[in-house]
Design an enzyme around this catalytic site. Sequence first.
Site, PDB file in Angstrom:
ATOM      1  N   ALA A  83       0.829  -1.203   0.000  1.00  8.60           N
ATOM      2  CA  ALA A  83       0.000   0.000   0.000  1.00  8.60           C
ATOM      3  C   ALA A  83       0.864   1.253   0.000  1.00  8.60           C
ATOM      4  CB  ALA A  83      -0.931  -0.011   1.212  1.00  8.60           C
ATOM      5  N   ASN A  84       1.912   1.270   0.822  1.00 10.22           N
ATOM      6  CA  ASN A  84       2.784   2.445   0.896  1.00 10.22           C
ATOM      7  C   ASN A  84       3.429   2.747  -0.457  1.00 10.22           C
ATOM      8  OD1 ASN A  84       2.257   2.672   3.629  1.00 10.22           O
ATOM      9  ND2 ASN A  84       4.137   1.653   4.260  1.00 10.22           N
ATOM     10  N   GLY A 113      21.079   2.826   2.998  1.00  9.02           N
ATOM     11  CA  GLY A 113      20.787   3.768   4.076  1.00  9.02           C
ATOM     12  C   GLY A 113      21.398   5.125   3.816  1.00  9.02           C
ATOM     13  N   GLY A 136      23.284   5.988   0.485  1.00  4.11           N
ATOM     14  CA  GLY A 136      22.625   6.120  -0.811  1.00  4.11           C
ATOM     15  C   GLY A 136      22.231   4.774  -1.392  1.00  4.11           C
ATOM     16  N   THR A 173      10.991   4.870   8.990  1.00  4.50           N
ATOM     17  CA  THR A 173      10.109   3.761   8.630  1.00  4.50           C
ATOM     18  C   THR A 173       9.712   3.760   7.157  1.00  4.50           C
ATOM     19  OG1 THR A 173       9.201   3.859  10.868  1.00  4.50           O
ATOM     20  CG2 THR A 173       7.998   2.546   9.255  1.00  4.50           C
ATOM     21  N   GLY A 229      12.312   3.228   2.724  1.00  5.56           N
ATOM     22  CA  GLY A 229      12.437   2.197   1.695  1.00  5.56           C
ATOM     23  C   GLY A 229      11.250   2.163   0.756  1.00  5.56           C
ATOM     24  N   ASP A 230      10.042   2.282   1.315  1.00  3.99           N
ATOM     25  CA  ASP A 230       8.841   2.246   0.475  1.00  3.99           C
ATOM     26  C   ASP A 230       8.762   3.477  -0.418  1.00  3.99           C
ATOM     27  OD1 ASP A 230       8.079  -0.171   1.547  1.00  3.99           O
ATOM     28  OD2 ASP A 230       6.761   0.715   3.049  1.00  3.99           O
TER      29      ASP A 230
END
Length: 301
Positions: free
Chosen positions: A44-45, A221, A224, A247, A250-251
């Site tokens: 969803a994200n 992270g 890059g 949080t 990444g998405d």
Amino acid sequence: MLKNKIYVIGSINIDEKISIDAIPKAGETKHGKDYHISYGGKGANQAIVAASLGANTIFLGRVGKEPQGKEAISELRNYGVNVDSIILDDEPTGRAIIIYENNDNRILLVGGANEKVSVIDVDNFLDGTQGDILLIQFELPLDTLWHAIEVAKKKKMTVVVNPAPAKEIPDEILKKIDYLVLNQSESELLTKIYPESQDECKSVINVLRKYGVKNIIITLGKEGAYYAVDNLKGLIPTIAVDVVDTTGAGDTFIGMLVFGLWKGNEIREIIEYSVVAGALACTKENAHDYVPTLREIEEAL
């Protein structure tokens, strides 16, 4: 060249977040703070990011019939995601319990309705597609996801896989992935190498290409991302930001990535934008509620 649509097969969760000074020991009770409920799930994200940026994004998933499940569908719709293929299930909507200790997070998942997404659901969802993009993550039944990749390749779709949470991938599936986007922990699970340097990234890529993976992007992270796409490779550094909540980074990165692929942009530019988008997502609490705009990304480059 624009692709027609981005098809996302993924999870929808209700996220319950709480901050705590120290994780309680067995049998111990501690007070938390900053409790917050929002709607999430990796699928969803990522769909929300792509749709918010302007991509024609359609989603397959399952939620429960309780009010929060229906609210989760409305949330996706409000961001511009096509929700016509989301199915109401007798199982409750998936839950993610996110515990923040300092700047680190621990996440407990209860799959719920996510675990009921089936092969039949996939066949119905991908019926009539041809040459579009398929994006999947690993918060659904793996047999369903392997089937989705098989069907997508027969339909000449571009398959983008984010193997999170980290799980093994069969050899015959690896070679059918067009873009594998993974972090350091996921790299280690698949190759036994935890990449921290460019040389270690190259080693991860060499292993994965032996299995037939065409294009690999490793997120690092604060360093890059390193990419190897066709004959191009290199490290794309991130930007300095004041980190509030990691949080959604990444998405957001992956949502921006598939948006760039949908637009047909050059791969280095796609990853530059994705790295910056992920960094900007770290500057807000509850990153699900914040999607960087293209203007914000371009100003930060």
